[in-house]
Design an enzyme around this catalytic site. Structure first.
Site, PDB file in Angstrom:
ATOM      1  N   ASP A  85       0.866  -1.177   0.000  1.00 54.11           N
ATOM      2  CA  ASP A  85       0.000   0.000   0.000  1.00 54.11           C
ATOM      3  C   ASP A  85       0.903   1.227   0.000  1.00 54.11           C
ATOM      4  O   ASP A  85       2.100   1.141   0.287  1.00 54.11           O
ATOM      5  CB  ASP A  85      -0.955  -0.033   1.213  1.00 54.11           C
ATOM      6  CG  ASP A  85      -2.199   0.828   0.966  1.00 54.11           C
ATOM      7  OD1 ASP A  85      -2.235   1.577  -0.029  1.00 54.11           O
ATOM      8  OD2 ASP A  85      -3.143   0.744   1.784  1.00 54.11           O
ATOM      9  N   ASP A 120      -3.922   7.024  -3.780  1.00 49.79           N
ATOM     10  CA  ASP A 120      -5.328   7.412  -3.888  1.00 49.79           C
ATOM     11  C   ASP A 120      -5.746   8.200  -2.647  1.00 49.79           C
ATOM     12  O   ASP A 120      -5.091   8.122  -1.609  1.00 49.79           O
ATOM     13  CB  ASP A 120      -6.210   6.173  -4.046  1.00 49.79           C
ATOM     14  CG  ASP A 120      -6.041   5.199  -2.891  1.00 49.79           C
ATOM     15  OD1 ASP A 120      -4.921   4.672  -2.734  1.00 49.79           O
ATOM     16  OD2 ASP A 120      -7.002   4.980  -2.125  1.00 49.79           O
ATOM     17  N   ALA A 187     -11.672   2.967   1.095  1.00 47.97           N
ATOM     18  CA  ALA A 187     -12.378   3.818   2.064  1.00 47.97           C
ATOM     19  C   ALA A 187     -13.676   3.197   2.586  1.00 47.97           C
ATOM     20  O   ALA A 187     -14.670   3.891   2.815  1.00 47.97           O
ATOM     21  CB  ALA A 187     -12.641   5.193   1.466  1.00 47.97           C
ATOM     22  N   CYS A 270     -13.405 -21.599  19.855  1.00 46.89           N
ATOM     23  CA  CYS A 270     -13.303 -22.470  18.680  1.00 46.89           C
ATOM     24  C   CYS A 270     -12.383 -23.647  18.960  1.00 46.89           C
ATOM     25  O   CYS A 270     -12.064 -23.929  20.117  1.00 46.89           O
ATOM     26  CB  CYS A 270     -12.885 -21.679  17.438  1.00 46.89           C
ATOM     27  SG  CYS A 270     -11.130 -21.406  17.218  1.00 46.89           S
ATOM     28  N   CYS A 272      -9.315 -24.133  17.366  1.00 45.68           N
ATOM     29  CA  CYS A 272      -7.960 -23.908  16.853  1.00 45.68           C
ATOM     30  C   CYS A 272      -6.952 -24.289  17.940  1.00 45.68           C
ATOM     31  O   CYS A 272      -7.330 -24.464  19.097  1.00 45.68           O
ATOM     32  CB  CYS A 272      -7.805 -22.451  16.411  1.00 45.68           C
ATOM     33  SG  CYS A 272      -7.474 -21.295  17.752  1.00 45.68           S
ATOM     34  N   CYS A 275      -7.207 -22.209  21.102  1.00 44.62           N
ATOM     35  CA  CYS A 275      -8.406 -22.453  21.914  1.00 44.62           C
ATOM     36  C   CYS A 275      -8.355 -23.818  22.597  1.00 44.62           C
ATOM     37  O   CYS A 275      -8.986 -24.028  23.632  1.00 44.62           O
ATOM     38  CB  CYS A 275      -9.662 -22.324  21.065  1.00 44.62           C
ATOM     39  SG  CYS A 275     -10.001 -20.614  20.597  1.00 44.62           S
TER      40      CYS A 275
HETATM   41  N1  GUN Z   1      -6.552   0.811   3.217  1.00 48.50           N
HETATM   42  C1  GUN Z   1      -7.812   0.902   3.676  1.00 48.50           C
HETATM   43  N2  GUN Z   1      -8.568   1.697   2.892  1.00 48.50           N
HETATM   44  C2  GUN Z   1      -7.754   2.165   1.936  1.00 48.50           C
HETATM   45  C3  GUN Z   1      -7.951   3.035   0.802  1.00 48.50           C
HETATM   46  O1  GUN Z   1      -9.037   3.556   0.560  1.00 48.50           O
HETATM   47  N3  GUN Z   1      -6.854   3.263  -0.003  1.00 48.50           N
HETATM   48  C4  GUN Z   1      -5.642   2.685   0.254  1.00 48.50           C
HETATM   49  N4  GUN Z   1      -4.631   2.927  -0.589  1.00 48.50           N
HETATM   50  N5  GUN Z   1      -5.444   1.877   1.295  1.00 48.50           N
HETATM   51  C5  GUN Z   1      -6.479   1.620   2.122  1.00 48.50           C
HETATM   52 ZN    ZN Z   2      -9.502 -20.384  18.416  1.00 49.70          ZN
END
Ligand code: GUN
Ligand code: ZN
Length: 675
Positions: A85, A120, A187, A270, A272, A275
């Site tokens: 990201d 973005d 978003a 659970c 796992c 747990c």
């Molecule tokens: N991580 C969570 N939401 C967003 C987003 O709208 N854009 C980007 N680039 N990363 C995110």
């Molecule tokens: Zn668990």
């Protein structure tokens, strides 16, 4: 990089995504790896792909020189595909970051990430339209810029537009046409954090509808297993989240059925390893770091288990049953499920026409499922009769189990000449009325999903209303309707002056005794049956086109069911035992080709694929130049060349939108070539 679809259900898909660091199967969860801080090895939990943050590495001097030197795979110790990201999330959290779009793209190229992201702007939900529009233009400009400088870097392009569905659609269409590799939907974290799942449905559907089908979609920041099934059913392929760790920091345990606070637990939720090996007290008595790590591990275990469950349900064809279960764990998820009703027609275009599982009715929300709308549309293609006899439900298949307690019948004059009671049993369509498919003409009562469904015997009010409304519409096509009183009772239908009791008084006074009508012994004519099934499956007139003359119907000796239809010892089609759907043989395909006009029922391949199709090889999407826009996956289709010469026939793996959009993978599994 490419993407291909292997299995489908609802709008969900199981896909194979090829990246520079190998292939992964979708739907996939990408755990967020914090560069420099990660202590959990997510591979052990089933992670095939991860996501990390380029901006964090860029900002930190030490990390930056390390990652520039050794690359991101080494830095975070992960050999599979890595998504990065860009810092947009930090931008939305802190309002400002000190890197620009081009710089962060160049940086992602240098560190060897598999899939990078441009900068973005994550516009939050419910802002003023003006802001959403302004920020969206910047997001799109940056996507364009990133595309220009990307070099060999694969790119995400994030759909923004806040909660304005038209802006989401516009964004999806604009960036969708530009050839990015993955399309995240951005978003949406604030929507999920505030349980606005219904708005989430609108945002996702507005985006997915306008994104190319041939690219994976990533629901950004979705990390709670509670929403995975719903998101997959809407066409999302990738999830990412730091939620497993963020929840753990808060002593919260995630389950697909909700969230548990450690403080309230007397039992672990659970099975796992965490747990099984620890009690809530063990965890409470630990130091914070150890506890956090164990809860994060539990969270990863259940999240990957849910992804596996979703994949299995896509293969089994019961994804919607899983979605309906999951959406009952919180009332606002139920709102999301109810809101999904708006999109039934869109879902219908993607949902396969045949599935391996029975349709289970789980409540009135099931009435909005694509299968029901499709059925109600398809019965209008059947041969039209003058009179209609409606019988109540018995066991399935209905025609084999007509009830013997049908005391009262009423008739209703709908249209046409005044009632001719002498002929009321002539030219008669017999159908059963039931939840959820409403009208089941007996000729097609074994066709999927009319025999392959279950609903409770106790009828809810929404079903009553639905059945009444749909029944009214259907009855309007007939001159006279004879209706059994059990239907009126079950669906609270009232008798007005146009309806009369046919059972005793009327039969007697009109001397109807001589018209032998025994509803307990209804034999559906085999000839009618194959005709109806073909019309229901392929379209009006298909039955007459396939079986115009004297046919020989061969039944299974074991089950008595129709198996094959021949004419002059030539096989025309086989009726599949499991779902009573026709699989045409060569002659059947030729007849369908003659009857239906171009491009109906057809997948048209270019001259390169022509010889392969003739040999019976499967058809790859990249060779298809046109197809019938009504094709759904699992439909029986004709394969023709540009001159409309029939080359082969087979089963479509994809729906028409996908066949046209994909350039990789199979579109049609050919049954036979050499025509
Ligand atoms: N991580 C969570 N939401 C967003 C987003 O709208 N854009 C980007 N680039 N990363 C995110
Ligand atoms: Zn668990």
């Amino acid at each position: 990089m490419n993407f291909e679809i292997k299995n489908k259900d609802v709008m969900g898909r199981i896909g194979i995504l090829t990246t520079p660091h190998g292939k992964i199967r979708t739907p996939a969860l990408m755990p967020v790896i914090h560069p420099g801080k990660q202590t959990i090895d997510v591979k052990k939990f089933g992670a095939e792909i991860v996501i990390t943050n380029a901006y964090i590495m860029y900002k930190n001097k030490e990390l930056r020189s390390k990652v520039l030197e050794e690359g991101v795979h080494k830095l975070i110790n992960f050999t599979g595909p890595i998504v990065t990201d860009s810092g947009s999330f930090q931008l939305s959290e802190y309002g400002d970051i000190d890197v620009n779009n081009q710089e962060i793209i160049e940086f992602q190229k240098l560190i060897g990430t598999d899939i990078g992201t441009s900068l973005d702007i994550p516009t939050p939900p419910f802002v003023k339209r003006e802001r959403a529009e302004k920020e969206l233009e910047i997001t799109i400009e940056r996507a364009i810029e990133a595309f220009k400088v990307r070099g060999n870097l694969m790119l995400n392009s994030v759909v923004q537009g806040s909660t304005f569905t038209d802006l989401r659609s516009y964004c999806a269409e604009t960036i969708g046409a530009m050839g990015f590799d993955i399309y995240p939907i951005g978003a949406v974290v604030p929507l999920m954090e505030s349980y606005r799942y219904s708005e989430l449905v609108d945002v996702v559907m507005a985006s997915v509808k306008n994104l190319p089908d041939s690219k994976p979609r990533h629901l950004m920041g979705a990390g709670h297993p509670m929403v995975f099934a719903l998101a997959v059913s809407m066409g999302c392929d990738l999830f990412d989240s730091a939620a497993y760790i963020l929840y753990a920091q808060d002593d919260r345990l995630m389950m697909p059925t909700g969230t548990f606070k450690l403080a309230n637990l007397v039992e672990m939720p659970c099975s796992c390893p965490v747990c099984i090996n620890y009690t809530p007290d063990d965890l409470r008595n630990m130091n914070k770091d150890d506890r956090m790590k164990l809860i994060a591990e539990h969270n990863l275990h259940v999240s990957f288990a849910e992804i596996r469950k979703i994949k299995q349900s896509i293969v089994d064809g019961n994804l919607m049953e899983l979605v309906e279960q999951r959406c009952r764990v919180h009332p606002y998820l139920l709102d999301a499920l109810r809101n999904l009703k708006k999109y039934t027609l869109l879902i219908d275009e993607y949902d396969p026409s045949n599935k391996n599982s029975a349709f289970f009715y789980s409540g009135s929300e099931s009435l909005a499922r694509a299968e029901i709308q499709r059925h109600l549309t398809r019965i209008s293609r059947l041969p039209q009769k003058k009179n209609l006899l409606l019988l109540p439900r018995g066991r399935k298949p209905y025609s084999k189990h007509i009830r013997n307690d049908l005391d009262k019948f009423y008739y209703k004059h709908i249209k046409g000449d005044s009632i001719d009671l002498n002929n009321i049993f002539n030219d008669l369509q017999i159908a059963v009325v039931d939840v959820p498919f409403v009208i089941i003409p007996l000729e097609i009562d074994e066709v999927y999903p009319l025999a392959q469904n279950e609903a409770p015997i106790i009828t809810d009010e929404d079903s009553k209303k639905f059945v009444k409304e749909e029944l009214e519409k259907y009855m309007a096509y007939f001159d006279n309707v004879i209706i059994n009183s059990k239907i009126l009772d079950r669906f609270d239908m009232y008798i007005n002056e146009t309806v009369k009791d046919l059972s005793e008084n009327i039969i007697k006074s009109y001397n109807l005794d001589e018209y032998v009508f025994d509803p307990f012994r209804i034999d559906i004519d085999d000839r009618e049956k194959i005709n109806y099934i073909a019309d229901y499956q392929f379209g009006a007139g298909a039955g007459k086109a396939l079986f115009p003359g004297n046919v020989k119907i061969v039944k299974s000796r074991k089950t008595g069911k129709i198996r094959h239809v021949y004419e002059d010892n030539m096989l025309i089609a086989t009726l599949r035992a499991t779902d009573s759907v026709f699989v045409p043989d060569k002659e059947g395909a030729i007849r369908l080709h003659t009857y239906f006009d171009y491009p109906e029922k057809r997948v048209v391949v270019n001259s390169d694929a022509d010889p392969f199709a003739r040999e019976g090889k499967s058809i790859f999407a990249k060779f298809v130049i046109e197809c019938d826009s009504n094709i759904r996956s699992n439909d029986e289709v004709l394969i023709v060349n540009e001159k409309d010469e029939l080359l082969a026939f087979g089963k479509s793996i994809l729906c028409s939108h996908e066949i046209m959009d994909f350039n990789t993978g199979q579109a049609v599994k050919t049954r036979k070539g050499g025509i």
